[in-house]
Design a protein around this motif. Structure first.
Motif, short mmCIF file in Angstrom:
data_model
loop_
_atom_site.label_atom_id
_atom_site.label_comp_id
_atom_site.label_asym_id
_atom_site.label_seq_id
_atom_site.Cartn_x
_atom_site.Cartn_y
_atom_site.Cartn_z
N ASN A 237 0.81 -1.22 0.00
CA ASN A 237 0.00 0.00 0.00
C ASN A 237 0.84 1.27 0.00
OD1 ASN A 237 -2.65 -1.14 -0.05
ND2 ASN A 237 -2.34 -1.80 2.06
N GLU A 238 2.14 1.14 -0.21
CA GLU A 238 3.04 2.28 -0.45
C GLU A 238 3.04 3.32 0.66
OE1 GLU A 238 1.98 3.86 -4.24
OE2 GLU A 238 2.66 2.09 -5.34
N PHE A 239 3.05 2.85 1.89
CA PHE A 239 3.25 3.77 3.01
C PHE A 239 4.73 4.09 3.13
CE2 PHE A 239 -0.83 1.86 4.36
CZ PHE A 239 -1.56 3.03 4.51
N GLN A 240 5.04 5.24 3.72
CA GLN A 240 6.43 5.67 3.82
C GLN A 240 7.15 5.08 5.03
OE1 GLN A 240 7.90 7.56 1.39
NE2 GLN A 240 5.93 7.26 0.35
N ARG A 241 6.41 4.87 6.14
CA ARG A 241 7.07 4.45 7.37
C ARG A 241 6.71 3.02 7.78
NH1 ARG A 241 5.84 8.72 11.83
NH2 ARG A 241 7.25 7.33 12.96
N PHE A 242 5.44 2.73 7.95
CA PHE A 242 5.04 1.38 8.37
C PHE A 242 3.57 1.18 8.07
CE2 PHE A 242 4.02 4.02 11.97
CZ PHE A 242 2.79 3.53 12.38
N GLU A 243 3.16 -0.08 8.10
CA GLU A 243 1.76 -0.45 7.96
C GLU A 243 1.42 -1.43 9.07
OE1 GLU A 243 -1.44 -1.75 4.49
OE2 GLU A 243 0.72 -1.93 4.12
N ARG A 244 0.26 -1.23 9.71
CA ARG A 244 -0.14 -2.07 10.85
C ARG A 244 -1.48 -2.72 10.55
NH1 ARG A 244 -0.17 1.61 14.46
NH2 ARG A 244 1.89 1.21 15.32
N TRP A 245 -1.57 -4.01 10.88
CA TRP A 245 -2.80 -4.77 10.70
C TRP A 245 -3.86 -4.30 11.70
CZ3 TRP A 245 -4.61 -8.79 7.69
CH2 TRP A 245 -5.75 -9.45 8.17
N GLU A 246 -5.14 -4.23 11.24
CA GLU A 246 -6.24 -3.85 12.12
C GLU A 246 -7.36 -4.90 12.14
OE1 GLU A 246 -5.90 -1.50 14.14
OE2 GLU A 246 -4.35 -0.23 13.26
N ALA A 247 -7.84 -5.34 10.97
CA ALA A 247 -8.95 -6.30 10.95
C ALA A 247 -9.11 -6.90 9.57
CB ALA A 247 -10.26 -5.62 11.36
#
Length: 489
Positions: A237-247
């Motif tokens: 998803n091309e985030f710059q810093r991090f991606e976190r799972w939610e649901a």
């Protein structure tokens, strides 16, 4: 004139004059009194007129104030006399609430477009309750009978094995009636929380801690009912810093909606086919707030965010399948924080379960549990108390919490109904096979202070009460169950 001469002259006077002289001359005196009486009567009439005019002016002013008050608060004056309107006005503004007409006015003025607030009365914990909790905690739960409706016959579990002390190997397990059916190893990374779907389970994880990549991606995998590992996908998803799972949510058509957060500023909705192919992805800016939960709702999703105290931004988002926000809203009250713990779609309305805590005494509070009992901590610290008996602590904590159930219009967020239970926290919501809504309310029964525990400071146990609502949203039943939940703050 000498005395004899005076007497001689008196004898010459006609006796008729003497008789007339015996009576005092009253005529002039009565005329004066009559004049005085007339003047006094005029003065009294003038005073009465002035006082009457003043009293009339005061009455008119009070009546106008009362009518303005009725208009301001949408109170009905139907069937009330002028005097009764003023009485109700005084009764409310003086906070007396003793006039029977006041109750009639308030009840009659609740129309269908106003909030119908209902407080559900619940008995305080009894000595028997405390004894039962003691038995539950210290005698292996012999007293308690598990509710079969709340213990699924099929459940999934997960775990991680450490092969060399640093690297983990994640696995998923399936149980039927608490009997292990299979175990499937998924990845060399540490997996987290399996999400059951109609034909298996979805698991997720992030890149291994030992990875040399600066950015840690989110991965998902599908395991079928027989333990076969069907597919694995990495989110891009091309985030710059991090991606976190939610649901992850299973759509009615069998596809999967994966919700993540990224860069401390965005919510991202990614759609996958049942075979693991990405269909669509969209980012939504939400600011520096945590995603608390996401559920299917109508033709899309409902998402709850942490309440933003500073800017009071909406904390409930209604989205369609493409990730477009169709409505957003918040519910709050002056001096009160609302914390949402569960939500459900019931007959076209969004029902929110949670609890309310006062702002007073809980300064610098954010939603969640960190500062909800700040005033208790301050009391203990100021009095240098490292121990406090449950008999003293529990009432303080119970007085701070009120369970709430809000039914709202998803298109506008307006409240359609509101229920509250003091001394409790709102829990899970579920819909039975009969089409009724069940609301679990966790009544805070016993508490303890644990200042040396790292994960919580206040602990305890709660009895679970269940309230049942019919298809029209009316309360139709309630019961006190044999189940307990933990209280941790």
């Amino acid at each position: 004139m000498r005395g004899n001469e005076f007497l001689e002259k008196m004898e010459l006077i006609d006796p008729a004059y003497m008789e007339a002289a015996d009576t005092a001359p009253q005529v002039k005196r009565w005329n004066w009194l009559k004049k005085c009486g007339t003047i006094a009567a005029c003065l009294i009439l003038l005073a009465s007129t002035c006082l009457g005019t003043y009293a009339c002016t005061v009455e008119v002013r009070e009546y106008n104030d009362a009518m303005q008050f009725f208009d301001e608060y949408d109170l009905s004056t139907e069937g009330l006399t002028r005097s009764e309107i003023k009485k109700v006005y005084r009764d409310i503004t003086t906070k007396s609430f003793s006039d029977p007409k006041t109750a009639e006015v308030i009840l009659n003025s609740l129309s269908s477009d106003q909030i119908g607030g209902h407080e559900i009365l619940q008995e305080d914990p009894t000595p028997e309750d405390l004894e039962n909790l003691w038995n539950y905690q210290y005698f292996n739960g012999k007293y308690w009978v598990k509710d079969p409706e709340n213990v699924p016959s099929i459940r999934y579990s997960y775990g991680n094995e450490f092969t060399d002390g640093t690297r983990g190997k994640g696995y998923v397990e399936k149980y039927e009636d608490n009997v292990l059916i299979w175990r499937t190893y998924v990845t060399d990374c540490l997996i987290d929380h399996p999400y059951p779907v109609s034909d298996g389970v979805i698991v997720h994880w992030q890149d291994d801690f030992m990875s040399t990549e600066e950015f840690r991606h989110v991965w998902i995998a599908k395991i079928d009912e027989d333990g076969n590992h069907l597919w694995t996908q990495k989110l891009e998803n091309e985030f710059q810093r991090f991606e976190r799972w939610e649901a992850v949510l299973e759509n009615p058509n069998g596809t999967y909606a994966v919700i993540t957060s990224g860069d401390n500023n965005y919510l991202c909705l990614t759609q996958f086919t049942p075979w693991g192919k990405e269909i669509h992805s969209k980012k939504i800016e939400i600011g520096k707030r945590r995603i608390k939960m996401a559920k299917l709702f109508g033709d899309g999703y409902a998402v709850v965010l942490d309440y933003d105290n500073a800017s009071e931004k909406p904390n409930v988002l209604i989205m369609d399948y493409a990730g477009n926000v169709t409505s957003s809203f918040s519910h709050s009250e002056d001096g009160i924080y609302y914390c949402i713990t569960d939500m459900i779609d019931f007959n076209g309305k969004l029902y929110l379960s949670g609890y309310a805590v006062p702002k007073e005494g809980n300064q610098n509070q954010t939603t969640g549990t960190r500062h909800e009992l700040h005033f208790v901590s301050e009391y203990l610290i100021q009095n240098n108390l490292w121990k406090i008996p449950s008999e003293e602590l529990t009432p303080m904590i119970r007085d701070n919490y009120t369970a709430i159930l809000i039914a709202c219009d998803p298109s506008t967020g307006s409240m359609q109904d509101f229920y509250s239970v003091k001394g409790s926290c709102g829990g899970l919501l579920s819909i039975s096979k009969f089409g009724t809504l069940a609301w679990n309310v966790e009544s805070i029964t016993t508490t303890f202070y644990s200042p040396y525990t790292s994960s919580f400071t206040y602990g305890g146990s709660c009895y679970v009460f269940q309230y049942v609502f019919g298809p029209n949203g009316n309360l139709i039943g309630q019961k006190k169950s044999d189940r307990v939940t933990s209280f941790r703050r």
